[in-house]
Design an enzyme around this catalytic site. Sequence first.
Site, PDB file in Angstrom:
ATOM      1  N   GLY A 322       0.756  -1.283   0.019  1.00 17.42           N
ATOM      2  CA  GLY A 322       0.004  -0.217   0.198  1.00 17.42           C
ATOM      3  C   GLY A 322       0.891   1.280   0.072  1.00 17.42           C
ATOM      4  N   ARG A 374       6.266  -2.040  -4.831  1.00 17.17           N
ATOM      5  CA  ARG A 374       6.379  -0.982  -5.557  1.00 17.17           C
ATOM      6  C   ARG A 374       7.174   0.086  -5.149  1.00 17.17           C
ATOM      7  NH1 ARG A 374       1.945   0.159  -8.876  1.00 17.17           N
ATOM      8  NH2 ARG A 374       0.707  -1.231  -7.824  1.00 17.17           N
ATOM      9  N   ALA A 437     -19.394  20.646 -43.761  1.00 21.62           N
ATOM     10  CA  ALA A 437     -18.205  19.820 -44.251  1.00 21.62           C
ATOM     11  C   ALA A 437     -18.466  18.597 -43.918  1.00 21.62           C
ATOM     12  CB  ALA A 437     -16.869  20.446 -43.639  1.00 21.62           C
ATOM     13  N   CYS A 524       0.638  -5.845 -34.051  1.00 19.55           N
ATOM     14  CA  CYS A 524      -0.399  -5.811 -35.102  1.00 19.55           C
ATOM     15  C   CYS A 524      -1.607  -5.652 -34.285  1.00 19.55           C
ATOM     16  CB  CYS A 524      -0.541  -7.085 -36.170  1.00 19.55           C
ATOM     17  SG  CYS A 524       1.240  -7.020 -37.074  1.00 19.55           S
TER      18      CYS A 524
END
Length: 710
Positions: A322, A374, A437, A524
Amino acid sequence: MPSLANFSETMTILPDDVANNTNNVVNWTPSHSSTLYKVDGWGAPYFAVNDNGNVTVKPHGDRTMVHQDIDLLKVVKKASDSKADGGLGLGFPIIVRFPDVLKDRLECLQTAFNYAVKSNGFNSHYQGVYPVKCNQDRFVVEDVVKFGSGFRFGLEAGSKPELLLAMSSLCKGSSESLLICNGFKDSEYISLALIARKLKLNTVIVLEQEEELDLVIDMSVKLGVRPVVGVRAKLRTKHSGHFGSTSGEKGKFGLTTTQIIRVVKKLDQCGMLDCFQLLHFHIGSQIPTTGLLADGVREASQIYCELVRLGADMKVIDIGGGLGIDYDGSKSSNGDVSVEYGLEEYAMAVVQAVKFVCDRNNVKHPVICSESGRAIVSHHSVLIFEAVSSSKYTVPAMSAFDVQHFVERLPEDAHSDYANLSQSAVKGDYEGCLLYAEQLKERCVGMFKDGSLDIEQLASVDGLCDLVAKAIGVANPVSTYHVNLSVFTSVPDFWGIQQVFPILPIHRLDECPAKRGILSDLTCDSDGKIDKFIGGESSLPLHELEGANGMKYYLGMFLGGAYEEALGGVHNLFGGPSVVRVSQSDGPFGFAVTRAVPGPSCSDVLRVMQHEPEIMFETLKHRIEEYVHDEGNIGGAMIAGGIAQSFHNMPYLTVGSSCGLTAAIGNNNGSCGMTAVNGNNGYYYCSSDEDFVAGADAVCEDEPWSYVCA
């Protein structure tokens, strides 16, 4: 009928929206780039921009002296330049690890808790563990154990292979370091954990499910090992962000209070209540505020005190993960990309909350453990990749003759739309221009589908509508930069949960970035792009690709040292990056490359999907022998050699290089399907820095890789 030939003169043309008004800065400096990319926010104290306009790494954080700064561009050049030019010849993308930064993160976390413990009169200590799921790389884990052994830093495992690597690694650590065993468990997992305890590793089995207790009791009797047990509690406290979705009463892991009481009773009945020594909880990653953190810690501390009252021999409170990091430099609690606190505030909130509840209940202060992965490993790793090309639609110029010719060829049904568009342009009616347009474009597209409009007319309509949009100022000025990267492999959290990371050029930061762009990868797949950036931006300020002396354009993704490597897949069979470890050195270059590993080859990623490259090559070699005769520019042996080399090269593009096949036929301006050339820029899949031509004597029927150059 009014004419649009001078449309751009009829209306006021608005300037392109370049990067945050950078076009207004006359004398651009590296300091401007640092502000633009928010480096001082998310990067401090490990990253900055130097006077040369390059990103620099401060390996010891705030304690880094000026001469210890590491120029990231120099590291990249050393890693990627050919061996003939003094480099290591590694292909892109490249992960650059800085173990000095990892060491500093560990020391700063420990220092923050040591200060909080001392200043609050807390009568115990802090000793953390690193959850290896964040990055299981061997050298990362070994560094954590080595750097943390002086303050008993341990490891957390959540699976059997993670437990095995943790057991092995901690044999070189402190005997007091904790080995926390989380995750769902079977009898084999529990047996391994008990064996670890028999090997004098300080192992704690944390129950994630109530039924795991029966396995622990049964296996401990069979192996003759007295276990140390903890439970993971489901708290009521949770945060509302993405990372808080697995916490709370309905979270994926942990036991309810009812289940915890049953665990206490069963252990008591078995004469094993003294084995119950740890309480664990986790309210979610990236906890945004210390207020929420303290609320969760107080709730867990009260459960801890109740367990003491019920007779458990409690010693450790494990507050889980956390501890967040500031991905965007905003130091705010809004969203999942930032937190409003630093290490010191985090540690202070935890220690004060535990002390308050324990003192209120007259309970001895426990050892405080955290699983901060982290915050420990994110900063020490930088992903470097190239931008190989960029594309942006250019609005075509239309002369009076072009417009007249265009109008004459328009079908009668479209004349009214064109007339309305022209009249709106004369009046300066911007909204009307866009409306008519769009109507003109829709009508002409329908006519093209019906076969009553040819492709040249359709292209003219597209050009006219784009000209209108540009003149009004609503044309999209964003370019697409094609990068030598797979988002799915190297930045999977962006694809999966839209996690943003700081991304910026690592050089040319003394130049004004006059363009904005999104990043499109090699796969791709339409999802293979990065179009969200820190600060809520949908594009990134970038430079023109042709820099000084034709230098390649390198981008860096920062704060990605946790999870990205472990989560990455092999979509389109693009494997992981090359990896270099760089330590600060007092030598002439200021750094030393202590380890360099090329990224997985085409053969490596094919094997991941159960293919057998050696057999594949033999099949192709026999096909060559059957259909290719040594005539013209290229013979069978040369083709086989090129294919063999391709098996051994990385799957990514190699910019501005050549391979044996292209070199052999280059003088005749020939082409070969094996080289996968991208336009006129010379992007080849073959990554050899030296031309390779296999001679006839290289062929050996007994050696499947006989065409591979050493």
